[in-house]
Design an enzyme around this catalytic site. Sequence first.
Site, mmCIF file in Angstrom:
data_model
loop_
_atom_site.group_PDB
_atom_site.id
_atom_site.type_symbol
_atom_site.label_atom_id
_atom_site.label_comp_id
_atom_site.label_asym_id
_atom_site.label_seq_id
_atom_site.Cartn_x
_atom_site.Cartn_y
_atom_site.Cartn_z
ATOM 1 N N ASP A 39 79.926 -24.571 92.898
ATOM 2 C CA ASP A 39 79.176 -24.970 91.901
ATOM 3 C C ASP A 39 79.191 -26.445 91.883
ATOM 4 O O ASP A 39 80.129 -27.165 92.612
ATOM 5 C CB ASP A 39 79.735 -24.503 90.481
ATOM 6 C CG ASP A 39 78.872 -24.315 89.409
ATOM 7 O OD1 ASP A 39 78.203 -25.455 88.874
ATOM 8 O OD2 ASP A 39 78.683 -23.287 88.957
ATOM 9 N N VAL A 66 73.558 -26.918 95.555
ATOM 10 C CA VAL A 66 72.672 -26.021 96.376
ATOM 11 C C VAL A 66 71.569 -26.551 97.022
ATOM 12 O O VAL A 66 70.700 -25.950 97.794
ATOM 13 C CB VAL A 66 72.636 -24.553 95.505
ATOM 14 C CG1 VAL A 66 73.647 -23.749 95.506
ATOM 15 C CG2 VAL A 66 71.709 -25.127 94.377
ATOM 16 N N TYR A 157 59.235 -22.371 86.311
ATOM 17 C CA TYR A 157 60.325 -21.641 86.571
ATOM 18 C C TYR A 157 59.962 -20.229 87.136
ATOM 19 O O TYR A 157 60.465 -19.742 88.040
ATOM 20 C CB TYR A 157 60.937 -21.172 85.113
ATOM 21 C CG TYR A 157 62.240 -20.351 85.118
ATOM 22 C CD1 TYR A 157 63.496 -20.871 85.579
ATOM 23 C CD2 TYR A 157 62.142 -19.026 84.858
ATOM 24 C CE1 TYR A 157 64.628 -20.166 85.478
ATOM 25 C CE2 TYR A 157 63.315 -18.162 84.872
ATOM 26 C CZ TYR A 157 64.440 -18.704 85.291
ATOM 27 O OH TYR A 157 65.742 -17.878 85.173
ATOM 28 N N LYS A 161 60.980 -18.318 90.738
ATOM 29 C CA LYS A 161 61.388 -16.878 90.582
ATOM 30 C C LYS A 161 60.643 -15.962 91.426
ATOM 31 O O LYS A 161 61.212 -14.974 91.926
ATOM 32 C CB LYS A 161 61.742 -16.631 89.158
ATOM 33 C CG LYS A 161 62.832 -17.434 88.695
ATOM 34 C CD LYS A 161 64.282 -17.384 89.482
ATOM 35 C CE LYS A 161 65.539 -17.969 88.425
ATOM 36 N NZ LYS A 161 66.710 -18.048 89.384
ATOM 37 N N THR A 192 74.156 -16.347 78.193
ATOM 38 C CA THR A 192 74.843 -17.123 78.931
ATOM 39 C C THR A 192 74.511 -18.378 78.399
ATOM 40 O O THR A 192 73.539 -18.926 77.687
ATOM 41 C CB THR A 192 74.501 -17.028 80.521
ATOM 42 O OG1 THR A 192 73.159 -17.675 80.669
ATOM 43 C CG2 THR A 192 74.556 -15.618 81.052
HETATM 44 P P1 NAD Z 1 74.322 -20.874 83.585
HETATM 45 O O1 NAD Z 1 73.511 -22.010 83.079
HETATM 46 O O2 NAD Z 1 75.150 -20.047 82.764
HETATM 47 O O3 NAD Z 1 74.853 -21.042 85.006
HETATM 48 C C1 NAD Z 1 74.243 -21.635 86.251
HETATM 49 C C2 NAD Z 1 75.406 -22.140 87.178
HETATM 50 O O4 NAD Z 1 74.743 -22.958 87.869
HETATM 51 C C3 NAD Z 1 76.335 -23.280 86.067
HETATM 52 O O5 NAD Z 1 77.523 -23.108 86.568
HETATM 53 C C4 NAD Z 1 75.692 -24.592 86.976
HETATM 54 O O6 NAD Z 1 76.637 -25.711 86.989
HETATM 55 C C5 NAD Z 1 75.217 -24.198 88.163
HETATM 56 N N1 NAD Z 1 74.233 -24.956 89.091
HETATM 57 C C6 NAD Z 1 73.181 -25.712 88.157
HETATM 58 N N2 NAD Z 1 72.572 -26.397 89.028
HETATM 59 C C7 NAD Z 1 73.438 -26.114 90.457
HETATM 60 C C8 NAD Z 1 73.029 -26.948 91.583
HETATM 61 N N3 NAD Z 1 72.323 -27.895 91.784
HETATM 62 N N4 NAD Z 1 74.002 -26.580 92.577
HETATM 63 C C9 NAD Z 1 75.009 -25.908 92.356
HETATM 64 N N5 NAD Z 1 75.141 -25.001 91.071
HETATM 65 C C10 NAD Z 1 74.468 -25.704 90.040
HETATM 66 O O7 NAD Z 1 73.053 -19.725 83.850
HETATM 67 P P2 NAD Z 1 72.904 -18.169 84.227
HETATM 68 O O8 NAD Z 1 72.395 -17.509 82.992
HETATM 69 O O9 NAD Z 1 74.433 -17.806 84.635
HETATM 70 O O10 NAD Z 1 71.855 -18.006 85.385
HETATM 71 C C11 NAD Z 1 72.595 -17.900 86.781
HETATM 72 C C12 NAD Z 1 71.068 -17.348 87.520
HETATM 73 O O11 NAD Z 1 70.391 -16.193 86.687
HETATM 74 C C13 NAD Z 1 69.983 -18.689 87.543
HETATM 75 O O12 NAD Z 1 69.450 -18.531 88.648
HETATM 76 C C14 NAD Z 1 69.099 -18.178 86.291
HETATM 77 O O13 NAD Z 1 67.867 -18.806 86.707
HETATM 78 C C15 NAD Z 1 68.997 -16.745 86.323
HETATM 79 N N6 NAD Z 1 68.688 -15.874 85.332
HETATM 80 C C16 NAD Z 1 69.347 -16.073 84.006
HETATM 81 C C17 NAD Z 1 68.899 -15.440 82.934
HETATM 82 C C18 NAD Z 1 69.573 -15.331 81.567
HETATM 83 O O14 NAD Z 1 68.855 -15.163 80.730
HETATM 84 N N7 NAD Z 1 70.740 -15.982 81.595
HETATM 85 C C19 NAD Z 1 67.737 -14.455 83.032
HETATM 86 C C20 NAD Z 1 67.162 -14.432 84.271
HETATM 87 C C21 NAD Z 1 67.315 -15.106 85.475
#
Ligand code: NAD
Length: 253
Positions: A39, A66, A157, A161, A192
């Site tokens: 992270d 990343v 977004y 995706k 989250t």
């Molecule tokens: P979150 O914000 O809780 O966690 C995301 C994590 O990614 C964080 O720890 C952040 O520090 C890290 N991050 C951000 N940019 C980064 C980078 N450049 N390099 C490395 N790490 C980085 O979000 P989440 O809800 O846990 O989302 C995780 C994944 O699931 C994402 O790809 C998000 O698009 C996808 N997603 C989430 C939801 C939702 O409703 N929560 C729905 C659909 C998809």
Amino acid sequence: MSRLLNKVAIITGAASNPGLGHATAMRFAQEGAKLVLTDIDMVGLAAAEKEMVALGAEVLTMEQNVVDEQRWQEVIDATVERFGGLDILVNNAGIAVMRPISEYSTADYDLQMDVNIRSVFLGCKKALPAMIASGGGSIVNMSSVAALRGIPGVSVYGIAKAGVQIFSKSIALEHAADGIRCNSLHPGLIDTNIQNDSRRDNPDEFEKLGDTVPFGRMGYPVEVANCVLFLASDESSYVTGAELVVDGGLISK
Ligand code: NAD
């Protein structure tokens, strides 16, 4: 529990709690995986490491943006050096830059695309040789229901995706003969830290978000993590190039 016993797994974006990477790491730890957690948030990552170690997991944490190609190579090399191979990659790290197209700058566009899809390209590209050397593996790429539906304010977004979804299918085909599976996972509304902006900016609307879901609530991170676990484990040995939707019925409406 031993559904991932001795499997070596990299999970990106594992620091955020509540977050999908963190919840996945918890489930993987409970199932015997050796974990490489990365992270940009090193404070969150240190806390996550403590929790996983308390569950009995062997854990390597690394700071990783990343988007950075060189850092991906370093993460893969460190994984192989520490654990002797690589079986599972969860490309989870992501951000949500959500606003109408009229307010979307090209800088916003580049950031959204870099973090949510360049990352997945780099992760797969760098992990595949190590997985082939390990005799096969499973890649789980975090997509979204936004890949499957148009949603106002979610256009870029959604591009990223949807790209993750179709990219995963091509990787699945390119590496089927290597014993490598690649699938995309499509969460709906999951509570989250990624929801913090909308929770703060529109608290009343946020309260009602769960009502839009047929199940009448947002999802819990562990409900997504359990699906990542299935796709990562040998239980899904005949599943590749698939999209798994985890949304409480949201897009079946
Ligand atoms: P979150 O914000 O809780 O966690 C995301 C994590 O990614 C964080 O720890 C952040 O520090 C890290 N991050 C951000 N940019 C980064 C980078 N450049 N390099 C490395 N790490 C980085 O979000 P989440 O809800 O846990 O989302 C995780 C994944 O699931 C994402 O790809 C998000 O698009 C996808 N997603 C989430 C939801 C939702 O409703 N929560 C729905 C659909 C998809």
